[in-house]
Design a protein around this motif. Sequence first.
Motif, mmCIF file in Angstrom:
data_model
loop_
_atom_site.group_PDB
_atom_site.id
_atom_site.type_symbol
_atom_site.label_atom_id
_atom_site.label_comp_id
_atom_site.label_asym_id
_atom_site.label_seq_id
_atom_site.Cartn_x
_atom_site.Cartn_y
_atom_site.Cartn_z
ATOM 1 N N MET A 100 0.847 -1.197 0.000
ATOM 2 C CA MET A 100 0.000 0.000 0.000
ATOM 3 C C MET A 100 0.877 1.239 0.000
ATOM 4 O O MET A 100 2.074 1.177 0.289
ATOM 5 N N ARG A 101 0.290 2.374 -0.297
ATOM 6 C CA ARG A 101 1.051 3.612 -0.388
ATOM 7 C C ARG A 101 1.475 4.114 0.992
ATOM 8 O O ARG A 101 2.392 4.922 1.107
ATOM 9 N N GLY A 102 0.822 3.645 2.032
ATOM 10 C CA GLY A 102 1.208 4.019 3.384
ATOM 11 C C GLY A 102 2.627 3.604 3.738
ATOM 12 O O GLY A 102 3.212 4.123 4.697
ATOM 13 N N VAL A 103 3.200 2.685 2.968
ATOM 14 C CA VAL A 103 4.596 2.282 3.196
ATOM 15 C C VAL A 103 5.526 3.482 3.052
ATOM 16 O O VAL A 103 6.583 3.537 3.684
ATOM 17 N N GLU A 105 5.043 6.420 4.190
ATOM 18 C CA GLU A 105 5.119 7.050 5.501
ATOM 19 C C GLU A 105 6.040 6.268 6.427
ATOM 20 O O GLU A 105 6.808 6.855 7.198
ATOM 21 N N VAL A 106 5.955 4.949 6.360
ATOM 22 C CA VAL A 106 6.850 4.120 7.169
ATOM 23 C C VAL A 106 8.298 4.356 6.773
ATOM 24 O O VAL A 106 9.194 4.451 7.623
ATOM 25 N N ALA A 107 8.544 4.467 5.463
ATOM 26 C CA ALA A 107 9.912 4.717 4.979
ATOM 27 C C ALA A 107 10.447 6.048 5.512
ATOM 28 O O ALA A 107 11.622 6.147 5.889
ATOM 29 N N LYS A 108 9.589 7.065 5.563
ATOM 30 C CA LYS A 108 10.020 8.358 6.106
ATOM 31 C C LYS A 108 10.326 8.253 7.589
ATOM 32 O O LYS A 108 11.278 8.863 8.092
ATOM 33 N N LEU A 109 9.520 7.483 8.315
ATOM 34 C CA LEU A 109 9.782 7.273 9.737
ATOM 35 C C LEU A 109 11.120 6.570 9.948
ATOM 36 O O LEU A 109 11.905 6.946 10.826
ATOM 37 N N ILE A 110 11.385 5.561 9.144
ATOM 38 C CA ILE A 110 12.645 4.828 9.253
ATOM 39 C C ILE A 110 13.822 5.753 8.962
ATOM 40 O O ILE A 110 14.825 5.758 9.702
ATOM 41 N N THR A 111 13.705 6.554 7.906
ATOM 42 C CA THR A 111 14.788 7.469 7.540
ATOM 43 C C THR A 111 15.063 8.474 8.646
ATOM 44 O O THR A 111 16.222 8.707 9.029
ATOM 45 N N GLY A 112 14.003 9.069 9.185
ATOM 46 C CA GLY A 112 14.179 10.048 10.248
ATOM 47 C C GLY A 112 14.784 9.440 11.495
ATOM 48 O O GLY A 112 15.645 10.052 12.153
ATOM 49 N N PHE A 113 14.363 8.233 11.828
ATOM 50 C CA PHE A 113 14.898 7.564 13.025
ATOM 51 C C PHE A 113 16.358 7.198 12.838
ATOM 52 O O PHE A 113 17.178 7.364 13.755
ATOM 53 N N GLN A 114 16.718 6.699 11.647
ATOM 54 C CA GLN A 114 18.102 6.312 11.407
ATOM 55 C C GLN A 114 19.045 7.505 11.328
ATOM 56 O O GLN A 114 20.251 7.348 11.530
ATOM 57 N N GLU A 115 18.515 8.682 11.037
ATOM 58 C CA GLU A 115 19.358 9.872 11.087
ATOM 59 C C GLU A 115 19.809 10.143 12.517
ATOM 60 O O GLU A 115 20.912 10.657 12.745
ATOM 61 N N LEU A 262 -9.600 3.317 2.004
ATOM 62 C CA LEU A 262 -9.410 2.722 3.321
ATOM 63 C C LEU A 262 -8.141 3.279 3.956
ATOM 64 O O LEU A 262 -7.232 3.731 3.252
ATOM 65 N N SER A 263 -8.100 3.235 5.283
ATOM 66 C CA SER A 263 -6.917 3.697 6.012
ATOM 67 C C SER A 263 -6.029 2.515 6.368
ATOM 68 O O SER A 263 -6.396 1.353 6.182
ATOM 69 N N SER A 264 -4.856 2.818 6.896
ATOM 70 C CA SER A 264 -3.962 1.779 7.402
ATOM 71 C C SER A 264 -3.413 2.227 8.745
ATOM 72 O O SER A 264 -3.406 3.416 9.075
ATOM 73 N N VAL A 265 -2.956 1.262 9.530
ATOM 74 C CA VAL A 265 -2.404 1.561 10.855
ATOM 75 C C VAL A 265 -1.043 0.895 10.994
ATOM 76 O O VAL A 265 -0.818 -0.206 10.472
ATOM 77 N N LEU A 266 -0.137 1.566 11.683
ATOM 78 C CA LEU A 266 1.127 0.954 12.087
ATOM 79 C C LEU A 266 0.920 0.488 13.518
ATOM 80 O O LEU A 266 0.723 1.303 14.428
ATOM 81 N N ALA A 267 0.908 -0.822 13.725
ATOM 82 C CA ALA A 267 0.502 -1.404 15.007
ATOM 83 C C ALA A 267 1.629 -2.214 15.640
ATOM 84 O O ALA A 267 2.519 -2.726 14.954
#
Length: 290
Positions: A100-103, A105-115, A262-267
Motif C-alpha cells: 500500500m502507499r502508506g509504506v 510514511e513508514v519509509a520516512k519514519l525509518i529514515t528520520g529515526f536512522q538519522e 481505506l486507512s492503514s495503521v502501524l501497530a
Amino acid sequence: MDIRVLSYFLMAAREENITRAAQLLHVTQPTLSRQLMQLEEELGVKLFQRSNHSVYLTDEGMVFRRRAQELVNLAEKAQEELTQKVETLSGIIAIGCGEMRGVQEVAKLITGFQERYPLVKFELYSGNNEDIKERMEQGTLDMGLLLEPVSIVKYDFIRMKTKEQWGVLIHKDAPLASQDVIRPGDLVGTQVVTVHLNTPVHHELVGWSGNFAKQMESCVNYNLLYNAVIAARERKGAAICVKLDCHYDDMKFLPLEPKLELSSVLAWKDQQAYSKATTAFIKYVKDVYR
C-alpha cells in the motif's frame, strides 16, 4: 532440544547433503549425522529421507523446518537485544508491511529515526494482514502496517495519513479499459483477480459491489499484488487492488466509483516488552504523529 541442533537441522535441510552441510558447520560428518538422528528420536518422527549421497525432508520434516526456523530467528533476535551496547542504540527492528502507499510514511519514519540512530537496522517483511499479525504474535515481527478494516484490540497503533484508494488494474485490450472509472456491476462478465475471500477487506469490496458481488466471476484470489497482476494480464482480465506507485506493462488502473478509500495503521502489541531500539522507535513514531 537446543538451538545449535536446530541450526544443524536447517543447514542439512538447505544443502540436502550431510557431508556438505557438515563442512559448512565446521563439524564432522558423523557428528552431524548423530545429532540429526538424536533429534529424530527426541521428536519421535522421521525428518529426512536418506539416500547414498543426499537427504530430503519428509512431510514431517517440512512442517518442522518452519518452526525450527522461527525458533532460531527468535534466539538470534533475543541475543541481539541482550548484547546491545548500553551507550549506543543499535539492533534490528522488524516491520511487516502490506502492499500500500502508506509504506511511504513508514519509509520516512525509518529514515528520520536512522538519522538519529544510524546503527539501528530495519527488516521489512511483505505480506497481507493475516500473515503479518501471525508473525507479530510469534514475535518474529515487532510492528506491522495493516490495512483497515482489521481487528487491533490487542494492539497499540497510530493511523497513517495516507488513504488507500481502491480500483482495478485492467488489461489495456479489455473492453472496460476505455472507461475512466469502474462502477458496481461493470466487472460482471470479466474474469477478476481479487483479494482472499472471507477477509475484512474482501467484505468491504463485497459491500461496495452490492447485489452485483454474487454475479462477478472471481477466477483467482491473491495476497500480494505482483502475482495477481501477472494472472490478470495473462487472462486479459482485471485485478482488484489498491493504487500503488507502480507501472505494469499492458495494464491500466481505473479507480472505483463511488470512491472506496481505506486507512492503514502501524501497530504493535500492547503491554509487551521490546528491545531498546524498538521501544525508542515506537516513542519516535508517537512523537511524529502527536
